[in-house]
Write an enzyme that holds these catalytic residues in place. Sequence first.
Site, PDB file in Angstrom:
ATOM      1  N   LYS B  79      78.284  92.548  74.710  1.00 25.64           N
ATOM      2  CA  LYS B  79      77.900  92.362  73.310  1.00 25.64           C
ATOM      3  C   LYS B  79      77.736  93.736  72.669  1.00 25.64           C
ATOM      4  CE  LYS B  79      74.466  89.903  70.452  1.00 25.64           C
ATOM      5  NZ  LYS B  79      73.276  89.019  70.462  1.00 25.64           N
ATOM      6  N   SER B 154      73.336  84.724  67.670  1.00 24.72           N
ATOM      7  CA  SER B 154      74.084  85.889  67.224  1.00 24.72           C
ATOM      8  C   SER B 154      75.167  86.330  68.203  1.00 24.72           C
ATOM      9  CB  SER B 154      73.119  87.052  67.016  1.00 24.72           C
ATOM     10  OG  SER B 154      72.560  87.455  68.249  1.00 24.72           O
ATOM     11  N   SER B 178      69.939  83.200  70.687  1.00 19.46           N
ATOM     12  CA  SER B 178      71.256  83.830  70.483  1.00 19.46           C
ATOM     13  C   SER B 178      72.189  83.806  71.686  1.00 19.46           C
ATOM     14  CB  SER B 178      71.066  85.280  70.031  1.00 19.46           C
ATOM     15  OG  SER B 178      70.653  85.331  68.695  1.00 19.46           O
TER      16      SER B 178
END
Lengths: 488, 490
Positions: B79, B154, B178
């Site tokens: 990420k 997210s 998330s």
Amino acid sequence: MEWEVVIGLEIHAQLATKSKIFSGSSTAFGAEPNTQASLVDLGLPGVLPVFNKEALNMAVQFGCAIDAEIGKVSVFDRKNYFYPDSPKGYQTTQLHHPIVGMGHIDITLEDGPDKGVTKRINVTRAHLEEDAGKSLHEDFQGMSGIDLNRAGTPLIEIVSEPEMRNAKEAVAYFKKMHSIVTYLGICDGDLSQGSMRCDCNVSLRPKGQEEFGTRTEIKNVNSFRFVEQAINCEIERQRDILEDGGSIVQETRLYDPNKNETRSMRSKEVANDYRYFPCPDLLPVVIDDDYIEAIRSHLPELPDQKKQRFMDDHKLSEYDASVLTASRELAAYFETVAEKCGDYKLATNWVMGELSAAMNKSDVSIQACPISAEVLGAMLLRLKDETINGKGAKTLFQSLWEKQSDDVDALIESLGIKQVQDSGAIESIVDEVLANNQAQVDNYVAAAEDKRGKMLGFFVGQVMKASKGSANPGMVNSVLKTKLDEKC
Amino acid sequence: MQNLTLAQISKGLEAGEFTSVEITQHYLDRIKQLDQGENGLNSFITVNEELALAEAKAADERRAAGNATAWTGVPIAHKDLLCTDGTLTTCGSKILSNFVPPYDATIVENFKKEGAVCLGKTNMDEFAMGSSNENSYFGAVKNPWDLERVPGGSSGGSAAAVAARLVPAATATDTGGSIRQPAAFTGLTGLKPTYGRCSRWGMVAYASSLDQAGPIAQTAEDAAMMLNVMASFDEKDSTSIEQPVPDYTATLNDDIKGKVIGLPKEYFPENLDPEMASVVRSAIAEFEKLGCTIKEISLPNTGLGIPAYYVVAPAECSANLSRMDGVRFGVRCEDPKDLEDLYKRSRGEGFGAEVKRRIMVGTYALSTGFYDAYYVKAQKIRRLIKNDFVAAFNDVDFIMSPTTPTPAFKTGEKTGDPVEMYMEDVFTIALNLAGLPGMSIPAGKVNNLPVGLQIIGNYWNEAGMLNMAHQFQTATDFHKEAPAGIDSNR
């Protein structure tokens, strides 16, 4: 109207840890800009703080030294504000749960009408926090440079109660704090490098009124002398305003030593809301009694204890003991001298007298004193064992001060100041002096007995002069007396 | 080759069925075909082709030298919230769109030590703020199950990339859901560990007391492999906890007979979509078949989770994001006329709308006069929520619920109403407030879209959760389904 001055001080002392409070970077002073700033000090995205246990230890030492409550659970908070030398946009500090709670110190005034009077000043709290970097406004063609070497240096902020009533008390308090942190060895105490800085909160109120007046804060005053000057000119400024019927604006001010005035730091009065909250990256610092006691039991001798010992064990006066223990370096110097010559009284007289006068005259500190404590001790030993007399000692001191040599005995030889102890030699000088001053001898003989003592001084002076100051004054006295009395 | 799991790739490399360079090239080709261009999924912000191939080559050499671990040569993605030394790390934000960190996050370093290959950095909601991956400066991410729908957020980039098999597994982070919500929306297995299990060093902070990294993978077994590398005690993170890291793959096949599963009534509200409820309940019935028993429980303070979260997280982020000031790194506005202008425009131009909203909410909540009413009260609520769970775990081994109230929604559907978007995390958020571990596993489908089952474990019981998930996946095939249209035959 008669005004009462109210002063409280906030002293920032940089702790002498090897590394920073939340990163492993070195805290050494004077490196090239930004060479001692790690990822953490730069406040890069993703970095996290780790609390330096050495800073904790030093803060607890300080708390024990001022007899304060130690926070068993202390918490780091974030104080939010934007400034380029504050890389994270917040300062990590302690608001609600400081490491050191209420404590106190005693101050003694060095001069003025209250000279020698001792007063207790309470210390509200002391907390740990990180120092900011520095903004450099020169050499960048209208832009500012940022040096983050200092960012993250551990500070202890010591907050006093508003219990000082004039600038002299404030200076005495600042000096006492300076001596405590340097005795502890937790701060190098170097004011010129910003290792200790002082914010002075000053307000006035009509004498007898309980409620405080509006205060101003003079930021970052970095010498003892400036603290006194800054406070005094701020008192003047406030008194003028109040007596003209005006009111004081609560604000931060800067002291300008060149103009000897304080001026407002901010053109716009913005009420800062620092939005403190506990730093979620750091756990509360939890310590127990064992930890505190282990530190308390290993504290070095502090200035008040040393002063008491000098008075009790070595019969120094309170004033002498105060002056000699005011700084760790001076106290250490004095103790070495005293031990070397074996006479605290003699050491006191010379360190407080000749040495201190010479240092003042040349404006050097005890650290830079050209005569080491060992050498001065050796010199006093020669005075004490009567190898030299007082006059010879002054000559010798001057040569040592000028660094002609560090070898006391060799200098005594080369300066020819060795005291003449040989009674035959002294007798022959006395005979010579009496023969050359027949008129004075006649006067002496003719004088009433109670006047003769005074007249003896003339002959002593002549003999000392003839011996180039090297004769033992005691022996000269007794030989003269005997010889003159024979003539009567 | 594309449907290979991490475990299969690891075995294939070991058996010499393919090299790391081959498998890395395979995924890099898929990314080119499916992720990039106008119709691409947009799940990657940075693809580091050259570096990935160099790492693959080095991994193959390491294997030839006989020093390979189970991970050597296995490709993954990180990420874009995790700092990577020398590789752009944007956090999905304009303000960091030029930020190249000079260091690796501990998690990134852990993978490097094992010899894993990093294909690139995945897209995300800006600074991990969002539930749809529509808040990225680098554009929204598409859900491979339905290109008109969001992949969740997210960690939407990590989820979409793994779902489309552009990478076999990816790291992600979870502050309020998330990891779990995007895993649920894309038919994957995602795990948020206990707070303190994975180091936060090098993971750009959104809300420090809630953030925790974890894996998004195709199976529970892969998630266990990932967690083996991600979990570590780290002296550089004061909130990292010194707790031994077990081999999470070692207990996957333990018998789960007799385990007690709690179903909190607050997580099955009356207005829950009946089809969602039915999918989740039949998944739970599968656990009964495996010998578990079910117990109705109550977590009475559940309703306070969202309001408490939206005080704590914005408050922390309002300080955490202050360092993004245009002074030392990141994007600075053009020609600032003075310092204040530099701050205002760098931040005004650099942050997106949702980030600004949360900074403002947090700034307000911490202001003098409001601090006690908001921040202090929210912290008290955290304690209440935690106490609910601690009490519940006296009676049950695991707690299960739907991961989300609905399956993936359409792009643009909720962008107009932040509160509706915030309600996406209604079942996931309490775990972050309590610091508990939770995971989402595929449980079936509604309207042909994947539905996630949330498994909540007690503190440090990631191994137990993975064991439960793996047993479920041994008995069912939901996790094997892949979205249509991802075959690389173009």
